[in-house]
Design a protein around this motif. Structure first.
Motif, PDB file in Angstrom:
ATOM      1  N   ASP A   1       5.365  79.624 -33.462  1.00 55.50           N
ATOM      2  CA  ASP A   1       6.198  78.654 -32.766  1.00 55.50           C
ATOM      3  C   ASP A   1       5.472  77.313 -32.838  1.00 55.50           C
ATOM      4  O   ASP A   1       4.284  77.252 -33.174  1.00 55.50           O
ATOM      5  CB  ASP A   1       6.448  79.069 -31.313  1.00 55.50           C
ATOM      6  N   PRO A   2       6.125  76.193 -32.572  1.00 55.81           N
ATOM      7  CA  PRO A   2       5.488  74.881 -32.729  1.00 55.81           C
ATOM      8  C   PRO A   2       4.194  74.721 -31.943  1.00 55.81           C
ATOM      9  O   PRO A   2       3.223  74.124 -32.438  1.00 55.81           O
ATOM     10  CB  PRO A   2       6.573  73.903 -32.245  1.00 55.81           C
ATOM     11  N   VAL A   3       4.139  75.242 -30.722  1.00 50.05           N
ATOM     12  CA  VAL A   3       2.929  75.067 -29.904  1.00 50.05           C
ATOM     13  C   VAL A   3       1.759  75.853 -30.481  1.00 50.05           C
ATOM     14  O   VAL A   3       0.641  75.353 -30.593  1.00 50.05           O
ATOM     15  CB  VAL A   3       3.209  75.479 -28.445  1.00 50.05           C
ATOM     16  N   SER A   4       2.002  77.103 -30.867  1.00 45.79           N
ATOM     17  CA  SER A   4       0.909  77.907 -31.432  1.00 45.79           C
ATOM     18  C   SER A   4       0.473  77.359 -32.784  1.00 45.79           C
ATOM     19  O   SER A   4      -0.731  77.378 -33.118  1.00 45.79           O
ATOM     20  CB  SER A   4       1.342  79.370 -31.574  1.00 45.79           C
ATOM     21  N   ASP A   5       1.417  76.847 -33.591  1.00 43.05           N
ATOM     22  CA  ASP A   5       1.037  76.236 -34.867  1.00 43.05           C
ATOM     23  C   ASP A   5       0.105  75.046 -34.647  1.00 43.05           C
ATOM     24  O   ASP A   5      -0.905  74.879 -35.350  1.00 43.05           O
ATOM     25  CB  ASP A   5       2.282  75.779 -35.625  1.00 43.05           C
ATOM     26  N   LEU A   6       0.441  74.213 -33.652  1.00 39.96           N
ATOM     27  CA  LEU A   6      -0.399  73.059 -33.347  1.00 39.96           C
ATOM     28  C   LEU A   6      -1.792  73.496 -32.908  1.00 39.96           C
ATOM     29  O   LEU A   6      -2.804  72.921 -33.336  1.00 39.96           O
ATOM     30  CB  LEU A   6       0.267  72.212 -32.258  1.00 39.96           C
ATOM     31  N   ASP A   7      -1.863  74.528 -32.079  1.00 38.24           N
ATOM     32  CA  ASP A   7      -3.169  75.005 -31.604  1.00 38.24           C
ATOM     33  C   ASP A   7      -4.018  75.533 -32.757  1.00 38.24           C
ATOM     34  O   ASP A   7      -5.240  75.301 -32.799  1.00 38.24           O
ATOM     35  CB  ASP A   7      -2.976  76.101 -30.549  1.00 38.24           C
ATOM     36  N   VAL A   8      -3.388  76.259 -33.691  1.00 33.92           N
ATOM     37  CA  VAL A   8      -4.143  76.807 -34.824  1.00 33.92           C
ATOM     38  C   VAL A   8      -4.705  75.679 -35.689  1.00 33.92           C
ATOM     39  O   VAL A   8      -5.887  75.697 -36.070  1.00 33.92           O
ATOM     40  CB  VAL A   8      -3.253  77.741 -35.661  1.00 33.92           C
ATOM     41  N   ILE A   9      -3.891  74.677 -36.016  1.00 31.52           N
ATOM     42  CA  ILE A   9      -4.361  73.583 -36.871  1.00 31.52           C
ATOM     43  C   ILE A   9      -5.452  72.778 -36.169  1.00 31.52           C
ATOM     44  O   ILE A   9      -6.447  72.394 -36.775  1.00 31.52           O
ATOM     45  CB  ILE A   9      -3.186  72.676 -37.273  1.00 31.52           C
ATOM     46  N   GLU A  10      -5.283  72.521 -34.877  1.00 33.88           N
ATOM     47  CA  GLU A  10      -6.310  71.782 -34.137  1.00 33.88           C
ATOM     48  C   GLU A  10      -7.623  72.554 -34.107  1.00 33.88           C
ATOM     49  O   GLU A  10      -8.707  71.964 -34.169  1.00 33.88           O
ATOM     50  CB  GLU A  10      -5.833  71.504 -32.711  1.00 33.88           C
ATOM     51  N   ALA A  11      -7.544  73.884 -34.005  1.00 45.77           N
ATOM     52  CA  ALA A  11      -8.769  74.687 -34.029  1.00 45.77           C
ATOM     53  C   ALA A  11      -9.478  74.565 -35.369  1.00 45.77           C
ATOM     54  O   ALA A  11     -10.719  74.491 -35.435  1.00 45.77           O
ATOM     55  CB  ALA A  11      -8.437  76.148 -33.722  1.00 45.77           C
ATOM     56  N   GLU A  12      -8.721  74.530 -36.459  1.00 43.49           N
ATOM     57  CA  GLU A  12      -9.339  74.380 -37.777  1.00 43.49           C
ATOM     58  C   GLU A  12      -9.951  72.997 -37.950  1.00 43.49           C
ATOM     59  O   GLU A  12     -11.028  72.851 -38.537  1.00 43.49           O
ATOM     60  CB  GLU A  12      -8.307  74.638 -38.881  1.00 43.49           C
ATOM     61  N   LEU A  13      -9.278  71.958 -37.428  1.00 41.50           N
ATOM     62  CA  LEU A  13      -9.847  70.605 -37.507  1.00 41.50           C
ATOM     63  C   LEU A  13     -11.129  70.513 -36.686  1.00 41.50           C
ATOM     64  O   LEU A  13     -12.093  69.860 -37.092  1.00 41.50           O
ATOM     65  CB  LEU A  13      -8.824  69.575 -37.013  1.00 41.50           C
ATOM     66  N   ALA A  14     -11.147  71.164 -35.530  1.00 40.14           N
ATOM     67  CA  ALA A  14     -12.349  71.154 -34.698  1.00 40.14           C
ATOM     68  C   ALA A  14     -13.488  71.896 -35.379  1.00 40.14           C
ATOM     69  O   ALA A  14     -14.659  71.486 -35.308  1.00 40.14           O
ATOM     70  CB  ALA A  14     -12.049  71.758 -33.333  1.00 40.14           C
TER      71      ALA A  14
END
Length: 500
Positions: free
Chosen positions: A257-270
């Motif tokens: 879902d959009p929220v979980s997708d955002l969390d996954v990408i932010e985790a990879e950027l971090a």
């Protein structure tokens, strides 16, 4: 194996040209066989230079050919003729290339801006000819200095795309479609994951602001650890001034879902690091599909509650694209205004020489049985050793003089060196070893006074032969006249044997 058209990392072996040897020559002409030294200096070796070319976007040329060497300098000649310099090799690289020493990991240069350049492998200096070595005490040196070898190293070229805005998201989220919709870029677009294999760049104009946008090939969970393709291209958003999350609101994959997708990408950027200070925008894509539009409307408040600016867009119908591009432009203008003023001249990162310290160091080696071994290290004495022709005794004597003037002999005596100890001087594992003989002449003393030429002071053999022939001629002439001459007395013998 096919060579890819886009290469953002390459390893290159570069070598500068060697300097030409100096010439040991004596001017000769009729009636003047020893007219003084006239040996010219050797030419400088060519250097390997990296220069930014904005027309390049890949390092593929260095993937195909991984070794580059500049030409050598030519040796000097008689008649004060200096050798020709070797030609430099200028290697074009894309804007945003970082050059690193492959062995030490030290950053040698960060090349940004059209025309920015750095000398990566300097050519060797040419050796001095005997004309340049002549002094009032050394009127006719019978030797010249050897040319120095050029620098040689293995470097790593790493391209980090220069873009103002970076687009990140899952595969098939619509990043390439977004670039195609807001710029003239035409990346490959298809309905399967990982269509984009290389970063795409597009130039966007929003009002009076022009900026570049780059998309990173699809990121997935674990990309920072090597999963998928995105881990190879995360470096390309390190220079971006803003990041736009492109989120697919029409995906049918379970658990997304959009929220979980955002969390996954932010985790990879971090996990990649270094991007925490970049402002973020969120683009909820594919709202031309009814279910996606409804989902985007539901999740928008939750994302805005996190302090994010959210835009609902459709790359197919162009809905919301204008507002998104102007928001990107505003972030770019804000970051550009906050950036420090560019320096008038770019400073290239180079290895810093050690200043203020001694010109050489001495280490004691061995156990002392039968004498110690003394290791002398330093840029200047090591360079002098490389310049010396050890097949020429006079050149060795000149080297000993240089060591004495530098203070190496006094330093060895202060450290307790004894006559007969071995002294090793030179870089690497194969130094030149000398027998320590303090205050004892070496090399050139076998021929004459060190650095001098006895032929300029003594009587030449041709002059002696001419004088002997003249004496024989006059003696024969006097005998024919019946007169014997003694150059030491003023008397002559007559025919009857009486003295006159």
């Amino acid at each position: 194996m096919a060579i890819p058209s886009f290469v953002d990392q390459a390893t290159l072996r570069v070598a500068g040209g060697n300097g030409g040897h100096g010439c040991a020559s004596v001017h000769r002409e009729k009636f003047k066989p020893l007219g003084g030294p006239d040996g010219g200096n050797g030419g400088q070796g060519g250097s390997v230079i990296l220069r930014v070319d904005e027309g390049l976007t890949t390092l593929v040329d260095y993937h195909r050919q991984s070794q580059r060497r500049a030409t050598n300098g030519q040796p000097g000649e008689g008649g004060h003729k200096a050798g020709a310099n070797g030609e430099d090799i200028v290697l074009a690289v894309p804007d945003g290339t970082i050059v690193t020493d492959a062995e030490t990991g030290q950053v040698l240069a960060d090349l940004i801006g059209e025309g920015a350049e750095a000398v990566i492998a300097a050519g060797g200096r040419g050796g001095l000819g005997n004309a340049a070595l002549a002094t009032s005490a050394r009127k006719a040196p019978g030797f010249a200095l050897l040319g120095e070898e050029g620098e040689e190293r293995t470097i790593t070229l790493e391209l980090k795309v220069l873009a103002d805005v970076g687009l990140v998201g899952f595969p098939s989220a619509g990043k390439s479609s977004l670039i195609a919709a807001i710029s003239r870029a035409r990346p490959k677009i298809a309905d399967y994951p990982f269509t984009t294999l290389v970063p795409n760049l597009g130039v966007v104009v929003a009002g009076s602001t022009t900026f570049t946008v780059a998309d990173v090939p699809g990121l997935i969970e674990g990309a920072s650890e090597g999963r998928g393709l995105g881990h190879d291209f995360l470096r390309h958003i390190e220079r971006c001034q803003a990041i736009v999350h492109v989120i697919d609101c029409a995906t049918y994959e379970p658990g997304r879902d959009p929220v979980s997708d955002l969390d996954v990408i932010e985790a990879e950027l971090a996990a990649h690091g270094g991007l925490e200070d970049r402002p973020r925008l969120v683009a909820l894509n594919k709202i031309d599909i009814p279910d996606a539009a409804e989902l985007a409307e539901i999740v928008q408040p939750d994302l805005e509650a996190r302090g994010l600016r959210v835009f609902r867009i459709s790359t197919k119908s162009s809905e919301g694209l204008q507002a998104l591009t102007f928001a990107m432009a505003a972030l770019v203008d804000e970051r550009r205004a906050a950036a420090p003023a560019p320096a008038p001249e770019r400073i290239v990162i180079r290895p810093t020489p050690v200043a203020g310290g001694p010109e050489f160091t001495i280490r004691q080696m061995g156990d002392g049985e039968g004498g110690f071994v003394w290791r002398v290290e330093g840029a200047k004495p090591e360079r002098w050793v490389k310049q010396t022709d050890f097949g020429n005794p006079e050149a060795v004597g000149y080297l000993a003089d240089r060591f004495t003037r530098l203070g190496i002999e006094d330093a060895l005596l202060d450290r307790g060196a004894r006559e007969g100890d071995a002294v090793a001087i030179g870089a690497g594992d194969n130094p030149v070893v000398f027998d320590f003989a303090p205050q004892v002449s070496s090399g050139a003393e076998i021929l004459a006074r060190r650095g001098d030429d006895e032929r300029l002071h003594g009587e030449r053999a041709s002059v002696r032969r001419r004088r002997d022939l003249d004496a024989e001629y006059h003696a024969a002439k006097a005998a024919a006249e019946g007169v014997a001459r003694d150059p030491r007395q003023s008397w002559r013998v007559t025919d009857d044997g009486d003295e006159a």
